[in-house]
Design an enzyme around this catalytic site. Structure first.
Site, PDB file in Angstrom:
ATOM      1  N   LYS A  54       0.839  -1.205   0.000  1.00  0.00           N
ATOM      2  CA  LYS A  54       0.000   0.000   0.000  1.00  0.00           C
ATOM      3  C   LYS A  54       0.871   1.252   0.000  1.00  0.00           C
ATOM      4  O   LYS A  54       0.609   2.214  -0.727  1.00  0.00           O
ATOM      5  CB  LYS A  54      -0.942  -0.004   1.213  1.00  0.00           C
ATOM      6  CG  LYS A  54      -2.056  -1.025   1.098  1.00  0.00           C
ATOM      7  CD  LYS A  54      -2.834  -1.205   2.399  1.00  0.00           C
ATOM      8  CE  LYS A  54      -3.785  -2.401   2.271  1.00  0.00           C
ATOM      9  NZ  LYS A  54      -4.497  -2.717   3.510  1.00  0.00           N
ATOM     10  N   GLN A  98      -4.460  -1.042   9.690  1.00  0.00           N
ATOM     11  CA  GLN A  98      -4.359  -2.397   9.138  1.00  0.00           C
ATOM     12  C   GLN A  98      -4.915  -3.424  10.135  1.00  0.00           C
ATOM     13  O   GLN A  98      -4.568  -3.392  11.317  1.00  0.00           O
ATOM     14  CB  GLN A  98      -2.890  -2.718   8.806  1.00  0.00           C
ATOM     15  CG  GLN A  98      -2.684  -4.050   8.151  1.00  0.00           C
ATOM     16  CD  GLN A  98      -3.337  -4.139   6.764  1.00  0.00           C
ATOM     17  OE1 GLN A  98      -3.274  -3.196   5.979  1.00  0.00           O
ATOM     18  NE2 GLN A  98      -3.971  -5.254   6.476  1.00  0.00           N
ATOM     19  N   ASP A 124     -10.970   2.990   4.135  1.00  0.00           N
ATOM     20  CA  ASP A 124     -11.243   1.549   4.084  1.00  0.00           C
ATOM     21  C   ASP A 124     -12.745   1.285   4.108  1.00  0.00           C
ATOM     22  O   ASP A 124     -13.183   0.172   3.814  1.00  0.00           O
ATOM     23  CB  ASP A 124     -10.590   0.845   5.287  1.00  0.00           C
ATOM     24  CG  ASP A 124      -9.432  -0.042   4.873  1.00  0.00           C
ATOM     25  OD1 ASP A 124      -9.281  -0.296   3.657  1.00  0.00           O
ATOM     26  OD2 ASP A 124      -8.695  -0.492   5.765  1.00  0.00           O
TER      27      ASP A 124
END
Ligand code: NAP
Length: 308
Positions: A54, A98, A124
């Site tokens: 990422k 994450q 997200d």
């Protein structure tokens, strides 16, 4: 029949080429690049790999990407404090924590952290506000993997409206948001899960079948209506020779990879499905590459929403 391959890797490359000049334009216009703050707690090897990809993809596209590493021993309060700081930061338009968080933080920690991210920065799309807006069909930032699946179907000209979509998997990060996106595009949606009886016959009704389970080769030819589009979201690393032999006939190139490396990456869809399906996403190179691309797209969208 051999299914048409829905090439997510090629689409991801095209989309990144589309995003890059938009990022450059933003940077020129507003005197700073769009910014993404990534929080990584602990040393989980898979998470480290995902985060590395990422960071690299974001920086290559011209974003500012800051990686905030926290030790495995961090408390939930420490993570929430960092999220709050990123919420207030003028240079970070998107925030990503994450998952999974360390188990020691407790069962509700993950959702508490997702919910603490400002909805305007929730790239997200896992926070309660983002999911609520999606369920009411007024989405702002949508979870990257389901959004990537929709982008792929759209660009490949796969019709959704009026068709029967069957989704295997009901997780908050893939199955559920994907089902909502399909519903809002006028598909008739069936959601299956581990307690669905006679899964194969349920799936065989689908004009479009989505597998988001995490079981190597679960979806065999009996699951697939001839000519259906099959989207394989699953990513499974096979290390068991018996499983590899069940999936790949002698002479198959992936069996050679398994024999050379001792493992091979496969989806939830058995390779034999290529003989029945009309179109199929490969693993790797299908849905996976689009997830990071949609993260970039969401970060740019969040940045534009903040400045406009
Ligand atoms: P998850 O949270 O573990 O959810 C799996 C779902 O599959 C659950 O709803 C579960 O049902 C269902 N399930 C499990 N076994 C089943 C069975 N035998 N028959 C029918 N349904 C079954 O997984 P996830 O996070 O959604 O991820 C799913 C897969 O997608 C994984 O392989 C993951 O690695 C992959 N993934 C890929 C990407 C990407 O970028 N391509 C992104 C995210 C995830 P219950 O609800 O009843 O337990």
């Amino acid at each position: 029949m051999t299914a048409r391959v829905l090439d997510g890797q090629a689409l991801a490359v095209r989309m990144q080429a589309e995003i890059k000049p938009q990022v450059a334009d933003f940077t020129k216009r507003y005197g700073r690049p769009p910014g993404l703050g990534i929080v990584l707690v602990g040393d989980d090897p898979a998470s480290q790999l995902y985060v590395r990809n990422k960071v690299r993809a974001g920086r290559e596209a011209g974003f500012r990407v800051d990686l905030e590493r926290m030790p495995e021993s961090s408390s939930l309060a420490d993570v929430l404090e960092l999220v709050e700081r990123l919420n207030e930061s003028p240079v970070h338009d998107g925030i990503l924590v994450q998952s999974p968080l360390p188990k020691a933080m407790g069962p509700g920690a993950q959702q508490r952290v997702f919910d603490a991210i400002a909805a305007t920065k929730d790239v997200d799309g896992f926070g309660a506000e983002s999911i609520g807006l999606l369920s009411q069909n007024r989405p702002k930032l949508v979870a990257c993997t389901p959004a990537g699946v929709m982008e792929l179907l759209e660009r490949e000209g796969i019709q959704i409206a009026g068709r029967h979509a069957v989704v295997i998997g009901r997780s908050d990060i893939v199955g559920k948001p994907l089902a909502l996106l399909l519903l809002h595009r006028d598909a008739t949606v069936t959601i299956c899960h581990s307690r669905t009886p006679d899964l194969a016959s349920m799936c065989r009704q689908g004009d479009i079948l989505f597998a988001a389970v995490g079981r190597a080769g679960l979806v065999t030819r009996e699951f697939v209506k001839p000519g259906a589009t099959v989207v394989d979201v699953g990513i499974n690393r096979v290390t068991d020779p018996e499983v590899a032999a069940r999936l790949f006939p002698t002479g198959h190139p992936k069996l050679a990879v398994f024999q050379a490396k001792g493992s091979v990456l496969v989806g939830d869809v058995h390779p034999e499905v290529a003989e029945v399906a009309g179109a199929l996403t490969p693993v790797p190179g299908g849905v996976g590459p689009l997830t990071i691309t949609m993260l970039m797209k969401n970060t740019l969208k969040a940045a534009l929403a903040r400045v406009l």
